[in-house]
Design a protein around this motif. Structure first.
Motif, PDB file in Angstrom:
ATOM      1  N   UNK A   3       0.794  -1.226   0.000  1.00 45.10           N
ATOM      2  CA  UNK A   3       0.000   0.000   0.000  1.00 45.10           C
ATOM      3  C   UNK A   3       0.825   1.274   0.000  1.00 45.10           C
ATOM      4  N   UNK A   4       2.082   1.195   0.372  1.00 45.34           N
ATOM      5  CA  UNK A   4       2.875   2.415   0.538  1.00 45.34           C
ATOM      6  C   UNK A   4       4.244   2.244  -0.096  1.00 45.34           C
ATOM      7  N   UNK A   5       4.695   3.291  -0.771  1.00 42.64           N
ATOM      8  CA  UNK A   5       6.018   3.290  -1.392  1.00 42.64           C
ATOM      9  C   UNK A   5       7.045   4.000  -0.527  1.00 42.64           C
ATOM     10  N   UNK A   6       6.618   4.452   0.663  1.00 36.48           N
ATOM     11  CA  UNK A   6       7.544   5.110   1.569  1.00 36.48           C
ATOM     12  C   UNK A   6       7.632   4.398   2.912  1.00 36.48           C
ATOM     13  N   UNK A   7       6.948   3.290   3.048  1.00 32.24           N
ATOM     14  CA  UNK A   7       6.951   2.516   4.289  1.00 32.24           C
ATOM     15  C   UNK A   7       7.868   1.308   4.107  1.00 32.24           C
ATOM     16  N   UNK A   8       9.002   1.250   4.804  1.00 24.97           N
ATOM     17  CA  UNK A   8       9.916   0.116   4.629  1.00 24.97           C
ATOM     18  C   UNK A   8       9.254  -1.240   4.864  1.00 24.97           C
ATOM     19  N   UNK A   9       8.323  -1.323   5.813  1.00 19.35           N
ATOM     20  CA  UNK A   9       7.678  -2.610   6.066  1.00 19.35           C
ATOM     21  C   UNK A   9       6.912  -3.075   4.833  1.00 19.35           C
ATOM     22  N   UNK A  10       6.149  -2.161   4.222  1.00 18.81           N
ATOM     23  CA  UNK A  10       5.396  -2.518   3.023  1.00 18.81           C
ATOM     24  C   UNK A  10       6.323  -2.831   1.856  1.00 18.81           C
ATOM     25  N   UNK A  11       7.366  -2.024   1.672  1.00 21.02           N
ATOM     26  CA  UNK A  11       8.284  -2.256   0.561  1.00 21.02           C
ATOM     27  C   UNK A  11       8.920  -3.634   0.648  1.00 21.02           C
ATOM     28  N   UNK A  12       9.257  -4.056   1.852  1.00 17.44           N
ATOM     29  CA  UNK A  12       9.948  -5.321   2.037  1.00 17.44           C
ATOM     30  C   UNK A  12       9.004  -6.514   2.048  1.00 17.44           C
ATOM     31  N   UNK A  13       7.838  -6.402   2.697  1.00 14.22           N
ATOM     32  CA  UNK A  13       6.994  -7.568   2.957  1.00 14.22           C
ATOM     33  C   UNK A  13       5.695  -7.580   2.175  1.00 14.22           C
ATOM     34  N   UNK A  14       5.358  -6.490   1.490  1.00 13.73           N
ATOM     35  CA  UNK A  14       4.114  -6.470   0.737  1.00 13.73           C
ATOM     36  C   UNK A  14       4.155  -7.402  -0.464  1.00 13.73           C
ATOM     37  N   UNK A  15       3.009  -7.966  -0.788  1.00  7.71           N
ATOM     38  CA  UNK A  15       2.894  -8.818  -1.981  1.00  7.71           C
ATOM     39  C   UNK A  15       2.730  -7.893  -3.181  1.00  7.71           C
ATOM     40  N   UNK A  16       3.821  -7.542  -3.815  1.00  4.78           N
ATOM     41  CA  UNK A  16       3.812  -6.615  -4.934  1.00  4.78           C
ATOM     42  C   UNK A  16       2.984  -7.189  -6.080  1.00  4.78           C
TER      43      UNK A  16
ATOM     44  N   UNK B  46      13.878   4.218  -8.327  1.00  2.00           N
ATOM     45  CA  UNK B  46      13.825   5.271  -7.322  1.00  2.00           C
ATOM     46  C   UNK B  46      12.464   5.950  -7.233  1.00  2.00           C
ATOM     47  N   UNK B  47      11.798   6.163  -8.384  1.00  2.00           N
ATOM     48  CA  UNK B  47      10.530   6.876  -8.346  1.00  2.00           C
ATOM     49  C   UNK B  47      10.699   8.200  -7.625  1.00  2.00           C
ATOM     50  N   UNK B  48       9.774   8.499  -6.714  1.00  2.00           N
ATOM     51  CA  UNK B  48       9.884   9.700  -5.903  1.00  2.00           C
ATOM     52  C   UNK B  48      10.509   9.446  -4.559  1.00  2.00           C
ATOM     53  N   UNK B  49      11.160   8.269  -4.425  1.00  2.00           N
ATOM     54  CA  UNK B  49      11.682   7.867  -3.113  1.00  2.00           C
ATOM     55  C   UNK B  49      13.210   7.824  -3.079  1.00  2.00           C
ATOM     56  N   UNK B  50      13.857   8.693  -3.861  1.00  2.00           N
ATOM     57  CA  UNK B  50      15.318   8.624  -3.913  1.00  2.00           C
ATOM     58  C   UNK B  50      15.952   8.947  -2.565  1.00  2.00           C
ATOM     59  N   UNK B  51      15.339   9.834  -1.779  1.00  2.00           N
ATOM     60  CA  UNK B  51      15.894  10.119  -0.453  1.00  2.00           C
ATOM     61  C   UNK B  51      15.854   8.872   0.424  1.00  2.00           C
ATOM     62  N   UNK B  52      14.708   8.221   0.476  1.00  2.00           N
ATOM     63  CA  UNK B  52      14.564   7.002   1.282  1.00  2.00           C
ATOM     64  C   UNK B  52      15.542   5.937   0.827  1.00  2.00           C
TER      65      UNK B  52
END
Length: 723
Positions: A446-459, A531-537
């Motif tokens: 659901x989120x592109x800025x939440x590390x938990x979602x980025x790592x564990x989400x079913x993309x 990177x999208x809009x998340x290059x800082x992260x």
């Protein structure tokens, strides 16, 4: 115009349409009140959706910034959460959006007889045994709650869903996976002259004993585990291992290749720096045998190497999706780590690699290690989903292994219990030795800025491996070790930003241990971190908690990986060519790989990268002269370079193919609708075209583009390589 959130993989966006698409129960929303483009958003719809289709689903269609081109996106309203989890396609695919118009005045297609009418669809599969669920209901277990990401240990009781040999659903490739699974694990000494082969097994009946047969050709030895082989004598050729149980079951494992059997890479003049600098050609959709023929040209042109597309066993189907039979993105849905992908067999792959090495051309793999297939795209012949007043059903998928294809099961859209377990199916991939608890519980990304979602989400609904566990790390490391053992010089890591940095550190450390404590001198790997809009992260903020820049580098060094070996692990800079600084803001440009046109952008509407006016996609209407200019610039004066001789030492050139009548199939013959057997009406056939053409001078249309054969691109590359 397709509008989608910038995903880390377009192919995974398309997999959303495979595994998760058309059967949402959507509700209307007041768009004026609830479409806030600045709020957290979740993608709605499927590849190809337009404004009317988006709004008909009750979703928002508005421009969102930041966004490449500020294009509209289709996303859920900021009101009530839509129902979930989303379902896969019904047997009859929805009507796709109109195909993208072809480039202006394309040449006439090559003469070839049109395929005959597709055979009539066979009768629907029988309903199967009675379900414990009424109506059209399905199981909805193992759904993540809150910040939960771990599948409970109790789901191990859902194992052993594969039918036994006595079942009418059994296939030769299923072997005795109903009772035993196993995989070889190889560790070399520092000189890569000996190897110890361990065989890890798991049996359904814990009381049975296991033995092993190790064979080189017809010479077999029964021995205990582990077993050590030496680089001379009886260790020539691949090793075949059979696992036998005391109750009469057996499985034959994937052959084991050893590095000492590889042809030495022929020395060539040029500034290759032992494989640490050069141009790599990506041959999108090329079968192994065609690449083997192309290697002589690649060598004479001066290319460092060639990257093949995913070689592992992958999902295939005899039923079109959105009127396309076996679209290209099926290549990124693994079934096992056996080298039996769409583009050829393990034997064909081995011949390709050895042919290229003998001519001085290195070969690189495309490693898909974040996930397996999409939920519901599995070997279970019984799936269903309620859509309106209809209960849609669909059969099993097949694999690129053909009749020897491995079984694969997921928890989604199932309504029958396992014959042995008495439980619903869960994530189970016997050919890879993965079971239910090797995966994260099901949660949408659901989120592109939440590390938990980025790592564990079913993309996009692809079942997500739990790479935090030691076993999953070991299994992935064994696969990557096998890649090196058969003769690859390195690999790309697909969807790397969905594997958290510490897990990648652990995986690379295990690969390095398996290879005797260091990477081979010519080894390289490049990580796809869009990177999208998340290059800082992702890159520029070392304190972000999810950083693939300097923090990832420091973690590798802390794990004992030398700086020399760290420099071999590159970040594929998706900021290039428009914003190259975002891909190397905290690391040396030596650890960057750059590229103009890439395969994720081939489909109309892709927002995987924003190249602006600094690059273009050939098959999306870019003029040949303009495209050629960007490819030449890649070698002569790429944006962001300070020392063109040493910065961005790995540069990639894509040779793709033109879409045939808007279809997303591949012209390798496996998207030809004559192979269709289920719901074939409307199937958009893609005829087979030859990838290898010794007379090509590049920029061919239709069919394969062969951009890498263009004389101007080759001249610029050769000058960069001091040839």
């Amino acid at each position: 115009m397709v509008a989608l959130r910038t995903l880390d993989r377009l192919c995974l966006v398309l997999a959303l349409a495979i595994a998760l698409s058309t059967a949402f129960s959507f509700h209307r929303v007041d768009l004026a009140d609830s479409c806030d483009p600045q709020a957290a958003r979740r993608d709605c719809g499927f590849m190809g959706i337009d404004q009317s289709q988006c709004e008909a689903k009750g979703c928002c269609w508005t421009p969102v910034s930041p966004n490449p081109g500020n294009l509209p996106w289709c996303y859920y309203s900021n009101g009530p959460t839509p129902p979930g989890p989303p379902p896969p396609p019904p047997p009859s695919p929805p009507t796709p959006p109109p195909p993208t118009p072809p480039p202006p005045t394309p040449p006439s297609p090559p003469p070839s007889p049109p395929p005959g009418p597709p055979p009539p669809p066979p009768p629907s599969p029988p309903p199967g045994p009675p379900s414990p669920l009424p109506g059209c209901e399905t199981f909805h277990e193992n759904q993540c709650q809150g910040d939960q990401i771990i599948t409970p240990a109790s789901f191990e009781n859902h194992r052993w869903y594969t039918p036994e040999r006595s079942s009418s659903l059994w296939k030769p490739g299923f072997q005795d996976y109903s009772h035993v699974v196993g995989t070889p694990l190889v560790q070399y000494n520092a000189a890569l002259t000996t190897a110890t082969v361990y065989v890890k097994t798991l049996t359904r009946d814990q009381s049975v004993s296991v033995s092993f047969s190790f064979c080189f050709g017809s010479a077999c030895t029964n021995t205990s585990n582990p077993f050590q082989f030496y680089g001379t004598g009886n260790a020539t050729g691949p090793l075949q291992i059979t696992v036998l149980t005391s109750d009469g079951k057996q499985i034959i494992l994937e052959p084991v290749d050893f590095v000492w059997n590889n042809v030495p890479i022929k020395e060539r003049a040029g500034d290759y720096r032992d494989g640490q600098k050069g141009a790599i050609v990506e041959l999108f959709g090329w079968p192994h045998n065609d690449i083997a023929q192309e290697c002589a040209f690649l060598a004479s042109a001066g290319y460092l190497g060639v990257k093949v597309f995913p070689v592992m066993e992958q999902v295939m189907s005899e039923q079109p999706f959105q009127n396309v039979l076996n679209p290209w993105y099926f290549m990124y849905q693994p079934v096992s780590y056996k080298f039996s992908g769409r583009m050829g067999t393990r034997d064909e792959l081995r011949r390709l690699i050895q042919t290229c090495r003998s001519q001085g051309v290195r070969v690189y793999a495309d490693a898909v290690i974040n996930h397996m297939v999409g939920g519901g795209n599995d070997a279970n012949p019984y799936h269903r989903n309620q859509q309106g007043s209809s209960c849609n059903t669909w059969p099993n998928k097949n694999t690129s292994g053909g009749i020897d294809g491995s079984p694969m099961y997921t928890q989604d859209f199932a309504y029958l219990l396992g014959n042995y377990s008495g439980q619903p199916p869960s994530q189970e991939f016997p050919g890879a030795m993965y079971g239910p608890t090797d995966f994260h519980c099901e949660r949408p990304l659901n989120s592109w800025t939440d590390p938990l979602d980025l790592n564990a989400g079913w993309l996009s609904g692809l079942v997500d491996l739990n790479t935090e566990t030691d076993w999953v790390q070991e299994r992935i490391a064994a696969y990557l070790t096998d890649i090196i053992s058969i003769g690859f010089s390195g690999f790309r890591i697909d969807a790397a930003k969905h594997i958290q940095p510490p897990d990648l550190v652990a995986i690379f450390s295990k690969v390095r241990r398996n290879l005797g404590g260091q990477f081979p001198p010519d080894f390289i790997s490049w990580l796809e971190v869009l990177l999208g809009g998340e290059s800082d992260l992702l890159m520029c903020n070392p304190q972000s908690g999810y950083n693939y820049g300097i923090t990832f580098e420091q973690q590798m060094l802390a794990a004992g990986i030398s700086q020399t070996d760290v420099n071999k692990i590159k970040i594929w800079n998706s900021g290039y060519p428009k914003e190259p600084e975002k891909g190397c803001c905290t690391i040396s440009q030596v650890r960057n790989a750059i590229q103009n046109d890439d395969h994720d952008q081939q489909t109309s509407g892709s927002t995987s990268r924003d190249m602006g006016d600094q690059g273009c996609v050939l098959v999306e209407g870019c003029a040949v002269d303009v495209h050629r200019g960007f490819e030449v610039k890649l070698f002569q004066s790429p944006n962001g370079v300070q020392d063109n001789d040493s910065d961005f030492p790995i540069r990639l050139v894509l040779s793709s193919f033109y879409w045939w009548n808007g279809s997303l199939g591949v012209p390798d013959g496996l998207s030809d609708c004559s192979l269709c057997t289920i719901t074939c009406q409307g199937c958009q056939s893609v005829p087979k075209m030859e990838a290898f053409d010794s007379t090509s001078t590049g920029y061919n249309n239709p069919g394969y583009t062969r951009v890498h054969r263009d004389a101007a691109i080759i001249a610029a590359m050769r000058a960069w390589m001091h040839l």
